[in-house]
Each structure stands twice: as C-alpha cells, then as structure tokens.
Design a protein around this motif. Structure first.
Motif, PDB file in Angstrom:
ATOM      1  N   LEU B 132      27.516  87.698  52.687  1.00  0.00           N
ATOM      2  CA  LEU B 132      28.470  86.747  53.263  1.00  0.00           C
ATOM      3  C   LEU B 132      28.510  85.457  52.456  1.00  0.00           C
ATOM      4  O   LEU B 132      29.559  84.844  52.281  1.00  0.00           O
ATOM      5  N   LYS B 133      27.342  85.039  51.952  1.00  0.00           N
ATOM      6  CA  LYS B 133      27.291  83.809  51.155  1.00  0.00           C
ATOM      7  C   LYS B 133      28.145  83.950  49.915  1.00  0.00           C
ATOM      8  O   LYS B 133      28.884  83.034  49.547  1.00  0.00           O
ATOM      9  N   GLN B 134      28.055  85.119  49.263  1.00  0.00           N
ATOM     10  CA  GLN B 134      28.793  85.301  48.023  1.00  0.00           C
ATOM     11  C   GLN B 134      30.279  85.406  48.264  1.00  0.00           C
ATOM     12  O   GLN B 134      31.077  85.068  47.387  1.00  0.00           O
ATOM     13  N   ILE B 135      30.673  85.861  49.466  1.00  0.00           N
ATOM     14  CA  ILE B 135      32.106  85.945  49.755  1.00  0.00           C
ATOM     15  C   ILE B 135      32.662  84.565  50.081  1.00  0.00           C
ATOM     16  O   ILE B 135      33.864  84.354  50.069  1.00  0.00           O
ATOM     17  N   GLY B 136      31.778  83.625  50.387  1.00  0.00           N
ATOM     18  CA  GLY B 136      32.274  82.282  50.623  1.00  0.00           C
ATOM     19  C   GLY B 136      31.947  81.722  51.992  1.00  0.00           C
ATOM     20  O   GLY B 136      32.313  80.596  52.308  1.00  0.00           O
ATOM     21  N   PHE B 137      31.231  82.491  52.840  1.00  0.00           N
ATOM     22  CA  PHE B 137      30.846  81.953  54.138  1.00  0.00           C
ATOM     23  C   PHE B 137      29.509  81.255  53.991  1.00  0.00           C
ATOM     24  O   PHE B 137      28.468  81.900  53.897  1.00  0.00           O
ATOM     25  N   ASP B 138      29.549  79.918  53.957  1.00  0.00           N
ATOM     26  CA  ASP B 138      28.286  79.236  53.710  1.00  0.00           C
ATOM     27  C   ASP B 138      27.703  78.610  54.957  1.00  0.00           C
ATOM     28  O   ASP B 138      26.791  77.801  54.891  1.00  0.00           O
ATOM     29  N   ASN B 139      28.207  78.992  56.146  1.00  0.00           N
ATOM     30  CA  ASN B 139      27.650  78.421  57.370  1.00  0.00           C
ATOM     31  C   ASN B 139      26.725  79.396  58.066  1.00  0.00           C
ATOM     32  O   ASN B 139      26.506  79.312  59.267  1.00  0.00           O
ATOM     33  N   PHE B 140      26.192  80.355  57.319  1.00  0.00           N
ATOM     34  CA  PHE B 140      25.307  81.347  57.918  1.00  0.00           C
ATOM     35  C   PHE B 140      23.858  81.042  57.594  1.00  0.00           C
ATOM     36  O   PHE B 140      23.548  80.564  56.508  1.00  0.00           O
TER      37      PHE B 140
END
Lengths: 204, 214, 197
Positions: B132-140
C-alpha cells in the motif's frame, strides 16, 4: 509555402509535445502491485531454520545466505558463509546475478523475519526469483538449532527425530563436544538428514 | 526552385506512422494501480521505521474511541471471527487490492484518517503495508507484535521489560555469548563454508548487443 | 544483429542478412528518389543553393527518434538493448573534418557514392575507388593513428543525459531546432545564386 509542409511541421510538433505530456508508466521490468500481492499470498518463500541447518551441514552449493542486518550486527555474529548485504543496500548493486545462478536458493535472514521479508518484497518487485526468507530469523535459529527444547515424552516420532537432528546440528555449529551420555550403550547423536520438502513447520 | 507537391505515397507513409503511434497508445493497457514510490524511495521509507504503532498506544486509542484511527485486521475471516481487536474491520490480505477496498482506502486518505493494520504477528501486516505504501497510501501503520502480543503480553507501560517482546528485530539472545559458552571459541570455524566452488555453466542468455555503424 | 525483432528472439538470426538487404534496397530507393546520386545536389548544402540533404537527413533522424521514443514508451522496444556508440572526442572531431573536406571536394559521402555507382556515374565510381584507397592507407598506417583513434572516450553517453534533460524535452527541442533550421535553409536558398545541374 506548400500547405502540406505546414501540416507536416504541425504533426512533428504535436508528436514532440506528446512525449512530454504522456504520463509516466511503470517500468515494464518491475512486477505490478497485484503481482506482488500474489507473491505475498504464496508461502513458498519461507524456509525453516531446520532446512537451512540441513543445507549448511550438507554443504549444499545452491545455498546463498544473505544477512540483511546492518554491518555491525553481522560482524558480531552471523550464520556461516553468510554474505552481509544490509537492507539499505539491497538494491544498490546487482548482487543477485553475481552471487547466485539459476538453481541457487538465496535465503535472506535478519534477527526476526520482518526485515528479511521487506528485502524479499523489494527484490520481488525487481522480478528476482528464487529468493527465500528464513522464517523466524536468528532468534528462531537460536531457539531451534542452537538451544533446542526437548519435546515431551509423549510427542510424536517426528518431533523426537527433529529434536535429535537439532541436537546434532547444535553441536556442529557451536563446535562443542557431544554431551556425556550417562546411560550405558547410549547411541551417539547422529545427525539424521531428513528430506522434508513440505512447507515450513515446527518453527517458532 | 519550386516545391513539388509531396506525392501520395509520402503522405500515406506519414499518416500510417501517426496512426500506428496513436493506435499503440490507445491499446496500451493502462494499469489501474501504479507505483507512486520508486524502489529507492521505498527503501528510504522502510529505513525510517515511522509507520509502526506501539501496542500500548493502541490500547489508548481503543479506550478513548479515537475517531482519527481505523483498525484493520488482515487475517482471514475465520481467524477474525474467532477473535479480533475491538472495532477492527476485516480486510484479508487476499482481497487487499480489490476495487471496493481501494475506494475505501482512498476515502480514508481524503478524510486524513490513520489506518492501523494488524495480523497475527507483525510480519503478517508488513507485506500489505509495504504494497500500500508503494501505491501511494502513506497513512497506514503496522501494529508491532500483532494480535498475538496484543492479547497476551504486558500492555501496561510500567510492566514491560526493558526490551519489550514486540520489538522482534532486536536480538532476543546474546548470540556471540551463547555461541562462545556452548562451544570452543573457534565456533566461527565450525561449520564454516568450505562450500565447494561449484562452477555450474550458467546458461545465461546474454542479450547480445547490437553493434554496427553506418 | 538487427533489432528489435532478432535480439528479442521473435524471428531467427538468419533473417539478419535478409532484413539488411531489404533495408538497403529501401535506403537506395529513397536516396535516389531524393536525387542524391547527383554530386552537385549533394554539395549544394555547403554552397547554399540546395539544402535538400539537410532536410532529408534531419527529418529522417527526427522520425527515427520519435519512433524509438514512442515504441520504447509503449514497451514494443527495449531501449536498453540499443547499441550506443562510444564517444571519442578528438577522434570524432578529426574524422568529421576529414569527412567534410572529402564531401565538399568530391561531392559524395560513402552511402550516396554507392547510389551514384549504381546508376553508372563515373565521378561516383572514382569517388568510391578513392574511398577504398583511403581505407587501405588507414589500415596499413593504423599504428600511427591509434593514439588519436582511441583518445578521450566518454563512453556511450546520450546527448540528453549529458545535458541533464529528459528524453521528451530533448525531442521537442530538437524538433523545434529542425523546423527553424528548415526555415532558415529556405531563406538562404532563395537568396543564393542558382546553379544549373
């Protein structure tokens, strides 16, 4: 000037601008996010500490151990023959091709298995195959191979065999001597190598 | 010198060239999920170790029903039903990138919510977090110690040992000390690899470089 | 090996020479239909009365560039497999000077001289003969030139890399430069005294 030349010139400019405007595509040599997820769901990347011990004892030439902890941890203690490639530098140069060949099993390990799996995911995005993660890491290595706990009397034969293997492996790796057997006619500890090809079991 | 009208075949050629390019672009499969982080950026983010949440902090979040957080259980539904953290949603890893879930994640990002992922242990939530971080979701964020620690280990700050058990990447034992104690100090030689230098002819297909001049 | 199909394994390697033949035929056809078997037309670039050479070759280069960049973008071509010549600074400058001298004096360059030979022009045949003699001299005397030949290698660099631009920006810039050059060529051509050929 001829109208056709104007049109041609316009086409060329449009094509040129087009290159700038086109959105960036993912590099085609990387695995897509969905492919990464598929790889995540497949547990075959895990390799047990028992299997690693077996391969080390057998001096299996296809084993390539890689320690992804930082350099100081590696200097303090590491597995025999392990290469030190810290997680930060795992992608910096193309070590996979120089250390491993087609049939190699590259096994990543760290103190636990989290850093190792992170390294594995990064390498997987670059489409490297044959990369494995030692389940449980060095913490598990110490709990299972170096200081195995004896199973209770009522345990299944499998477990008892595994314990015998681990005891022998412990002696092999620590370079110590076999424990003194107090019973008469006790069998020496034999390092029995069982070829288990199932998924990781009996770990931590 | 006058200009000859460019002949038909030339015009046909130009038009074909442009049509080929346009068709090529249109028929490209535009993947719906693209990486927002390059590999180098991903490594940087991992080394920062900022997206981890301590179990004792999660206790507080649940107790005070902090609505800035969403808790997601990435284990399979069976384990979830058997017992999960209060208020957690179940999104198994298998369906992590399904369309509805991606929509939900985008909504969390717009609402500036922080999403805590947990699995049975920290390892289980690590993979989903990385993707998810690499796809652009950085609020995890990832729960350290996972469900196992959350339901067993000491969650009170004052009861914890100096190195809590949920810090799994700390060495749990004094490796060098144990090895020294158990064997001779020459354990470094024991079992060291006299791995035979096996030269297996590597049939690597080296893409031959196209050479040539004018 | 002729890419991209052969290095990618799409067709066998024996097609190499067949493709070379076909490309050669097409090249000869285009050169001849552009009128490049006439040495006066070719030398026109240097005297200013005929800029066809500039227009044809610049357009060809831009077409090839656009094709490569677009195909690379779409994944039909693996750009990393393309051989990029190494850049030898001094050797290239010296070679360029010699080539330019020969071009103006003789009115042909190696490729177009073959075109001229094909249609039977005697000056083209003499030019080609001279070319072979030159090659012979160079090979025999190579030990004299070796130093210059191999000096200052910058490796296989690409222009946009050394300028720090992206390939798309560079492509657009080159197209604009080309169009401006064509306009200027037109202006100069109109002003220079016509030559009969």
């Amino acid at each position: 000037m001829n109208k056709a030349y104007y049109i041609l010139a316009a086409f060329l400019i449009i094509l040129g601008v087009g290159l700038l405007v086109l959105p960036e595509r993912d590099r085609p040599d990387e695995a897509s996010p969905r492919e990464l997820l598929g790889d995540l769901r497949n547990p075959s990347r895990f390799i047990s500490t028992d299997k690693v011990a077996e391969m080390l004892i057998d001096k299996d030439p296809t084993l390539v151990l890689v320690d992804v902890r930082d350099m100081y941890d590696n200097l303090d203690f590491s597995l025999p023959g392990a290469h030190s490639i810290p997680l930060e530098e795992i992608l910096v140069y193309d070590w996979v091709d120089s250390l491993a060949y087609e049939k190699s099993k590259v096994v990543l390990f760290s103190n636990s298995d989290i850093k190792a799996e992170q390294a594995w995911l990064l390498l997987k995005r670059e489409n490297h195959n044959n990369i494995h993660v030692m389940k449980g890491g060095l913490n598990c290595w110490f709990e299972t191979i170096i200081q195995p706990t004896a199973p209770p009397e009522t345990a299944a034969n499998d477990e008892i065999d595994r314990y015998e293997f681990r005891k022998g492996a412990s002696i092999y790796f620590t370079g110590g001597s076999a424990p003194i057997e107090t019973e008469a006619g006790a069998e020496p500890v034999v390092v029995r190598r069982k070829n288990k090809t199932q998924v990781v079991e009996g770990g931590c | 010198m006058q200009f000859k009208h460019p002949n038909r075949s030339f015009v046909a050629f130009v038009i074909t060239f442009i049509v080929v390019i346009v068709v090529g672009l249109l028929t490209l499969n535009w993947p719906d999920l693209k990486y927002q982080l390059s590999l180098e950026e991903t490594v940087e983010q991992i080394m920062l170790e900022e997206d981890q949440i301590f179990p004792e902090d999660l206790v507080g979040i649940i107790e005070y029903e902090d609505s800035a957080y969403v808790i997601i259980d990435v284990r399979n539904p069976f384990e979830y039903i058997n017992g999960h953290i209060n208020g957690a949603l179940n999104i198994p890893t298998n369906s992590l990138l399904d369309k509805e879930n991606i929509k939900a994640f985008k909504q969390y990002a717009t609402d500036s919510l922080i999403v805590v992922l947990y699995g049975q242990d920290q390892l289980e939530a690590n993979g989903p977090w990385m993707i998810l971080k690499q796809i652009g979701f950085d609020n995890f964020q990832v729960l350290m110690g996972g469900y196992h620690y959350f339901t067993t280990g000491p969650l009170d700050f004052y009861d914890m040992p100096e190195v809590p058990a949920y810090l799994v990447e700390e060495p749990a034992y004094d490796y060098y000390g144990i090895m020294e104690e158990m064997g001779s100090t020459s354990f470094e030689d024991a079992g060291s690899s006299d791995q035979p230098e096996v030269v297996i002819p590597s049939r690597k297909k080296k893409g031959s470089v196209v050479e040539g001049g004018c | 090996m002729t890419g991209p199909l052969i290095p990618m394994g799409a067709i066998g390697q024996s097609w190499d020479l067949v493709i070379a033949l076909l490309i050669g035929m097409a090249f000869g056809y285009v050169l001849e239909s552009a009128g490049f078997s006439s040495s006066r037309k070719l030398a026109g670039v240097f005297y200013g009365y005929d800029f066809t050479v500039l227009r044809v070759f610049f357009t060809a280069a831009i077409t090839a560039m656009l094709g490569l960049l677009y195909f690379g973008y779409m994944g039909w071509l693996d750009l990393s497999m393309i051989y990029v010549n190494e850049t030898y600074v001094i050797a290239t400058i010296v070679g360029g000077l010699i080539m330019g001298l020969g071009f103006i004096t003789g009115g042909y360059c190696p490729g177009t001289s073959m075109c001229g030979v094909a249609i039977g022009k005697i000056d083209a045949m003499v030019f080609t003969g001279g070319m072979f003699v030159g090659i012979l001299i160079f090979s025999e005397a190579f030990s004299l030139f070796e130093g210059i030949y191999y000096s200052n290698s910058l490796g296989p660099v690409k222009v946009y890399d050394s300028l720090g631009l992206s390939s798309g920006v560079f492509a657009l810039l080159l197209i604009v430069v080309a169009l401006v050059a064509f306009v200027f060529a037109r202006i100069i051509q109109n002003k220079v005294k016509k030559v009969d050929y």
